[in-house]
Design a protein around this motif. Structure first.
Motif, PDB file in Angstrom:
ATOM      1  N   TYR A  82       0.814  -1.228   0.000  1.00  0.00           N
ATOM      2  CA  TYR A  82       0.000   0.000   0.000  1.00  0.00           C
ATOM      3  C   TYR A  82       0.847   1.277   0.000  1.00  0.00           C
ATOM      4  O   TYR A  82       0.325   2.385  -0.145  1.00  0.00           O
ATOM      5  CB  TYR A  82      -0.944   0.024   1.207  1.00  0.00           C
ATOM      6  CG  TYR A  82      -0.252   0.094   2.550  1.00  0.00           C
ATOM      7  CD1 TYR A  82       0.241   1.310   3.041  1.00  0.00           C
ATOM      8  CD2 TYR A  82      -0.081  -1.032   3.335  1.00  0.00           C
ATOM      9  CE1 TYR A  82       0.898   1.387   4.277  1.00  0.00           C
ATOM     10  CE2 TYR A  82       0.567  -0.971   4.565  1.00  0.00           C
ATOM     11  CZ  TYR A  82       1.043   0.235   5.031  1.00  0.00           C
ATOM     12  OH  TYR A  82       1.687   0.297   6.238  1.00  0.00           O
TER      13      TYR A  82
ATOM     14  N   ASP B 114      -2.251  -2.911  -3.008  1.00  0.00           N
ATOM     15  CA  ASP B 114      -3.138  -3.262  -1.903  1.00  0.00           C
ATOM     16  C   ASP B 114      -3.502  -2.008  -1.127  1.00  0.00           C
ATOM     17  O   ASP B 114      -3.024  -0.904  -1.437  1.00  0.00           O
ATOM     18  CB  ASP B 114      -2.469  -4.301  -0.989  1.00  0.00           C
ATOM     19  CG  ASP B 114      -3.462  -5.252  -0.348  1.00  0.00           C
ATOM     20  OD1 ASP B 114      -4.573  -4.811   0.012  1.00  0.00           O
ATOM     21  OD2 ASP B 114      -3.118  -6.450  -0.177  1.00  0.00           O
ATOM     22  N   ALA B 115      -4.342  -2.187  -0.105  1.00  0.00           N
ATOM     23  CA  ALA B 115      -4.783  -1.067   0.729  1.00  0.00           C
ATOM     24  C   ALA B 115      -4.354  -1.300   2.166  1.00  0.00           C
ATOM     25  O   ALA B 115      -4.341  -2.440   2.648  1.00  0.00           O
ATOM     26  CB  ALA B 115      -6.305  -0.917   0.650  1.00  0.00           C
TER      27      ALA B 115
ATOM     28  N   GLY C 117      -8.374  -4.523   4.159  1.00  0.00           N
ATOM     29  CA  GLY C 117      -9.811  -4.722   4.109  1.00  0.00           C
ATOM     30  C   GLY C 117     -10.481  -4.371   2.807  1.00  0.00           C
ATOM     31  O   GLY C 117     -11.711  -4.527   2.686  1.00  0.00           O
ATOM     32  N   ASP C 118      -9.728  -3.909   1.811  1.00  0.00           N
ATOM     33  CA  ASP C 118     -10.325  -3.480   0.545  1.00  0.00           C
ATOM     34  C   ASP C 118     -10.341  -4.660  -0.427  1.00  0.00           C
ATOM     35  O   ASP C 118      -9.302  -5.078  -0.948  1.00  0.00           O
ATOM     36  CB  ASP C 118      -9.520  -2.318  -0.030  1.00  0.00           C
ATOM     37  CG  ASP C 118     -10.144  -1.724  -1.285  1.00  0.00           C
ATOM     38  OD1 ASP C 118     -11.087  -2.338  -1.830  1.00  0.00           O
ATOM     39  OD2 ASP C 118      -9.682  -0.654  -1.713  1.00  0.00           O
ATOM     40  N   SER C 119     -11.523  -5.181  -0.708  1.00  0.00           N
ATOM     41  CA  SER C 119     -11.639  -6.370  -1.553  1.00  0.00           C
ATOM     42  C   SER C 119     -11.481  -6.069  -3.040  1.00  0.00           C
ATOM     43  O   SER C 119     -11.458  -6.994  -3.856  1.00  0.00           O
ATOM     44  CB  SER C 119     -12.986  -7.050  -1.319  1.00  0.00           C
ATOM     45  OG  SER C 119     -14.061  -6.185  -1.671  1.00  0.00           O
ATOM     46  N   SER C 120     -11.361  -4.800  -3.395  1.00  0.00           N
ATOM     47  CA  SER C 120     -11.262  -4.454  -4.817  1.00  0.00           C
ATOM     48  C   SER C 120      -9.835  -4.490  -5.347  1.00  0.00           C
ATOM     49  O   SER C 120      -9.633  -4.477  -6.567  1.00  0.00           O
ATOM     50  CB  SER C 120     -11.856  -3.062  -5.059  1.00  0.00           C
ATOM     51  OG  SER C 120     -11.031  -2.057  -4.454  1.00  0.00           O
ATOM     52  N   VAL C 121      -8.842  -4.537  -4.467  1.00  0.00           N
ATOM     53  CA  VAL C 121      -7.445  -4.431  -4.905  1.00  0.00           C
ATOM     54  C   VAL C 121      -6.850  -5.811  -5.202  1.00  0.00           C
ATOM     55  O   VAL C 121      -7.318  -6.849  -4.710  1.00  0.00           O
ATOM     56  CB  VAL C 121      -6.590  -3.699  -3.847  1.00  0.00           C
ATOM     57  CG1 VAL C 121      -7.009  -2.245  -3.749  1.00  0.00           C
ATOM     58  CG2 VAL C 121      -6.694  -4.386  -2.492  1.00  0.00           C
TER      59      VAL C 121
ATOM     60  N   TYR D 200      -5.596  -8.144  -2.256  1.00  0.00           N
ATOM     61  CA  TYR D 200      -6.700  -8.834  -1.564  1.00  0.00           C
ATOM     62  C   TYR D 200      -7.215  -9.997  -2.407  1.00  0.00           C
ATOM     63  O   TYR D 200      -7.402 -11.122  -1.911  1.00  0.00           O
ATOM     64  CB  TYR D 200      -7.816  -7.842  -1.288  1.00  0.00           C
ATOM     65  CG  TYR D 200      -8.990  -8.397  -0.511  1.00  0.00           C
ATOM     66  CD1 TYR D 200      -9.162  -8.099   0.834  1.00  0.00           C
ATOM     67  CD2 TYR D 200      -9.946  -9.196  -1.137  1.00  0.00           C
ATOM     68  CE1 TYR D 200     -10.246  -8.600   1.552  1.00  0.00           C
ATOM     69  CE2 TYR D 200     -11.028  -9.716  -0.433  1.00  0.00           C
ATOM     70  CZ  TYR D 200     -11.175  -9.414   0.909  1.00  0.00           C
ATOM     71  OH  TYR D 200     -12.246  -9.913   1.620  1.00  0.00           O
TER      72      TYR D 200
END
Length: 415
Positions: A338, A359-360, A364-368, A371
Motif C-alpha cells: 500500500y 493493496d490497501a 480490508g479493501d476487496s477491490s485491490v 486482496y
C-alpha cells in the motif's frame, strides 16, 4: 531226590538208577514241557520288558516346558529384539503377546512348532503379557515383562497439517528434533502413499529434514496418507523415535501463478485456465527476486516485515504488510503493497526481493489485487518466477523441491 519212584512203562517200580539214567530221564522232557519252559522264560523277559515300556511311556508323557524371552518378571527388558517362546518335550499350540497399550505382537512358529518369534520388536515402556500353550496341555503358561524406556528420543514435525487441504505443489515435509545418522532406518519407517496412486519418493535435504513428492505436481483431488512408524526406531546412537501414527492430507484445485518480472505481470491459472492477471513489482537490481518454482508455505492477512531479519540492516520496518504469503525460508513473499505508487505495479521492479501487488492499508479493501490474489490462494499453491535477474532458488529454501529434476530428487533418497 525221589527219582527212584518213577515208574517204568509196565507199571513196575524200577531198580536202582545210574547217574546216566537219571540225566537221561531228566533230558527227555516232553515237548509241551519244553514249550512251557520257554513260555516261562518269555514271561520273565516280558516282565522285564514291561518295566522298560512303562519307563518309556513316562518319558513320552513328560510335561512340556515353555520358556519365554524376555524372562517373566523382567522390569527393564530390551525393546530392540523380538519376543521368543520355546518349548521342550512338546510342540506349541498357541502364543499371544498383548501390551497394556492395547497393541498385540504378531509372530510365527518354526517348522517344528517348537519356537515362536514375534514379527516385530516390542515397544519401549510397555508391559506385555505372554500366553502360551503346548499341544495337548491342559494349562496355559502366562508370563509378563515390561520393556525399558529409551533414554533420548526424537519426533518429526510434518507439513501440511493433518486433514488439511493444500495446493498441488505441497510436498510432505518432515523436520526432526534430533539429527538423524541412520537415514535409511528412519526413511524405511515412514510411508507416503497417494490416491490416485503415484510414485512418491523421499529426499534428505539435511540430517534433520526429509521431504516427499511425486515426479510432477499432485493431481487435483488427491488424498495423501503419511504413515509415521518411528516408535523405537534408532535414528542415531541411543536416540529413538516415539511416533506411531497415520495422518491424511488432501489436495484441492490446481492453481499455478507465473510471475514474469520482465513484463511485471502475474498470470494466475486455475485448473489450466487463466483465472486472473495482475500487475506486479519485483526486486530491484540490488535486491533481485529468486527465480524458479516456489510454493506458498505460510499465509498472513497482515504481518510485520523488518529488514534486519533478512540481513538488510534498518532499510525498512513495516508493521502491517497486508496479504503476505511466504515463498522462501530466507524471506521472499508475494504480498500486498500500500506504500508504493500505483504506477509502479506493472512498470517497475522496486522491491527488496519480494513480489508485490497493489493493496490497501488495513487489508480490508476487496477491490485491490493484493486482496483478490490472497483470497484465491491456499497453502501449497505454486508461484513460478521468471526473468528476475537472479539465479534459481535453492530447493531447500522453503518447500521448493520442485526445482530439482526427478533424477536429482531420487538421488537424495536413503532407500
Amino acid at each position: 531226590m525221589g527219582v527212584q519212584h518213577i515208574s517204568n512203562g509196565s507199571g513196575r517200580r524200577s531198580g536202582t538208577w545210574s547217574r546216566r539214567g537219571i540225566l537221561a530221564a531228566l533230558g527227555a522232557v516232553p515237548a509241551g514241557a519244553a514249550l512251557a519252559g520257554c513260555s516261562s522264560s518269555a514271561d520273565a523277559s516280558a516282565g522285564t520288558g514291561g518295566k522298560g515300556a512303562t519307563a518309556s511311556v513316562k518319558s513320552a508323557a513328560k510335561k512340556a516346558t515353555i520358556t519365554v524371552t524376555p524372562v517373566s518378571g523382567t522390569r527393564k527388558a530390551d525393546f530392540t529384539t523380538p519376543v521368543e517362546v520355546t518349548v521342550a518335550d512338546g510342540t506349541l499350540a498357541s502364543v499371544t503377546v498383548a501390551g497394556n497399550d492395547g497393541s498385540t505382537l504378531a509372530g510365527s512358529f518354526n517348522d517344528a512348532k517348537t519356537k515362536w518369534t514375534s514379527a516385530k520388536n516390542p515397544y519401549s515402556g510397555t508391559k506385555y503379557t505372554v500366553t502360551a500353550k503346548a499341544q495337548g496341555a491342559a494349562d496355559e503358561t502366562v508370563a509378563t515383562f515390561t520393556t525399558r524406556s529409551p533414554g533420548e528420543t526424537f519426533v518429526g514435525y510434518f507439513t501440511p497439517e493433518a486433514d488439511s487441504t493444500s495446493g498441488v505443489g505441497m510436498p510432505v515435509s518432515i523436520n526432526f528434533t534430533h539429527a538423524v545418522t541412520d537415514r535409511a532406518a528412519v526413511q524405511r519407517a515412514i510411508t507416503v502413499t497417494a490416491e490416485p496412486a503415484v510414485e512418491v519418493v523421499g529426499h534428505w535435504f539435511s540430517d534433520t529434514r526429509l521431504d516427499f513428492r511425486p515426479e510432477t505436481y499432485w493431481a487435483s483431488g488427491t488424498t495423501i496418507t503419511l504413515g509415521l512408524d518411528l516408535k523405537d526406531v534408532e535414528g542415531s546412537d541411543g536416540v529413538y523415535g516415539v511416533q506411531s501414527k497415520d495422518v491424511t492430507f488432501h489436495i484441492g484445485r490446481e492453481q499455478i501463478s507465473t510471475v514474469d518480472l520482465s513484463t511485471k505481470q502475474m498470470v494466475v491459472k486455475r485448473d489450466g485456465a487463466t483465472y486472473a492477471t495482475y500487475p506486479v513489482t519485483g526486486g530491484d537490481s540490488d535486491h533481485t527476486t529468486w527465480s524458479g518454482i516456489m510454493v506458498i508455505s505460510e499465509r498472513f492477512t497482515q504481518t510485520r516485515m523488518e529488514s534486519s531479519t533478512v540481513g538488510l540492516g534498518d532499510e525498512y520496518d513495516i508493521p502491517d504488510v497486508p496479504h503476505a504469503q511466504r515463498l522462501t525460508t530466507s524471506g521472499t513473499f508475494v504480498h500486498g503493497n500500500y506504500w508504493a505508487s500505483t504506477s509502479v505495479f506493472g512498470s517497475q521492479n522496486t522491491s527488496h526481493g519480494c513480489v508485490g501487488l497493489h493493496d490497501a492499508k488495513g487489508a480490508g479493501d476487496s477491490s485491490v489485487a493484493g486482496y483478490r490474489f490472497y483470497e484465491s490462494s491456499m497453502l501449497g499453491d505454486v508461484v513460478v518466477v521468471r526473468n528476475s535477474g537472479d539465479r534459481t532458488v535453492e530447493a531447500s529454501n522453503g518447500l521448493n523441491g520442485w526445482n530439482l529434476s526427478w533424477t536429482d530428487w531420487k538421488a537424495g533418497s536413503a532407500v
